[in-house]
Scaffold this motif. Structure first.
Motif, short mmCIF file in Angstrom:
data_model
loop_
_atom_site.label_atom_id
_atom_site.label_comp_id
_atom_site.label_asym_id
_atom_site.label_seq_id
_atom_site.Cartn_x
_atom_site.Cartn_y
_atom_site.Cartn_z
N ILE A 75 -14.71 -7.22 0.89
CA ILE A 75 -14.02 -7.01 -0.37
C ILE A 75 -13.23 -8.27 -0.68
O ILE A 75 -12.41 -8.71 0.13
N GLN A 85 -8.84 4.79 0.06
CA GLN A 85 -9.50 5.02 1.35
C GLN A 85 -9.02 6.38 1.86
O GLN A 85 -7.82 6.67 1.84
N SER A 107 -4.44 -2.32 -3.52
CA SER A 107 -5.07 -3.04 -4.63
C SER A 107 -5.51 -4.42 -4.16
O SER A 107 -4.68 -5.26 -3.84
N PRO A 108 -6.81 -4.69 -4.15
CA PRO A 108 -7.28 -6.00 -3.72
C PRO A 108 -7.13 -7.08 -4.81
O PRO A 108 -7.12 -8.26 -4.51
N VAL A 158 -7.43 -3.16 -10.20
CA VAL A 158 -8.34 -2.48 -9.26
C VAL A 158 -7.50 -1.73 -8.24
O VAL A 158 -6.60 -2.30 -7.63
N GLU A 167 -10.39 -10.31 -2.17
CA GLU A 167 -9.02 -10.02 -2.55
C GLU A 167 -8.41 -11.22 -3.24
O GLU A 167 -8.64 -12.36 -2.83
N ARG A 182 -7.86 0.45 -4.73
CA ARG A 182 -8.72 0.84 -3.60
C ARG A 182 -8.21 2.17 -3.05
O ARG A 182 -7.02 2.32 -2.77
N SER A 217 0.83 -1.20 0.00
CA SER A 217 0.00 0.00 0.00
C SER A 217 0.87 1.26 0.00
O SER A 217 2.06 1.20 0.29
#
Length: 107
Positions: A84, A68, A59-60, A64, A86, A66, A31
């Motif tokens: 979610i 937050q 990124s899950p 994609v 993953e 994510r 992350s």
């Protein structure tokens, strides 16, 4: 919030806080966390009474991202919450140097 006459209307008693610059970037293994104040910090005293907005990118699964955004992470979550899914073994490309910071997932 409501959307009316081409503008977002803010509920009475609420204030929107938006980051105006990047204060710090923290790269994790999967992350990227960006801290941004709502006004420019020109010296150390500017850090005392300025809130920070935390933007966390992860990124899950491939392709994609994510996003937050947190201001007060310590309060009780009111929901709604959902699971979610993953992808297992998924890796992301994180770059963080003096010129730029970024997270890439898939293509």
């Amino acid at each position: 919030m409501k959307f009316s006459d081409g503008n977002w209307l803010i509920r009475k008693g609420f204030q929107i806080i938006s980051p105006v610059e990047v204060h710090a970037v923290e790269a994790g293994s999967d992350s990227l966390t960006i801290l941004g104040p709502p006004r420019p910090i020109v010296n150390r005293s500017g850090e005392l009474d300025t809130p920070l907005i935390e933007v966390r990118l992860s990124s899950p699964m491939p392709d994609v991202i994510r996003v937050q955004i947190f201001h007060h992470k310590g309060r009780r979550r009111l929901g709604p919450d959902f699971e979610i899914r993953e992808a297992e073994g998924h890796t992301v490309n994180i770059r963080n140097d003096a010129e730029e910071a970024g997270l890439t997932s898939g293509g």
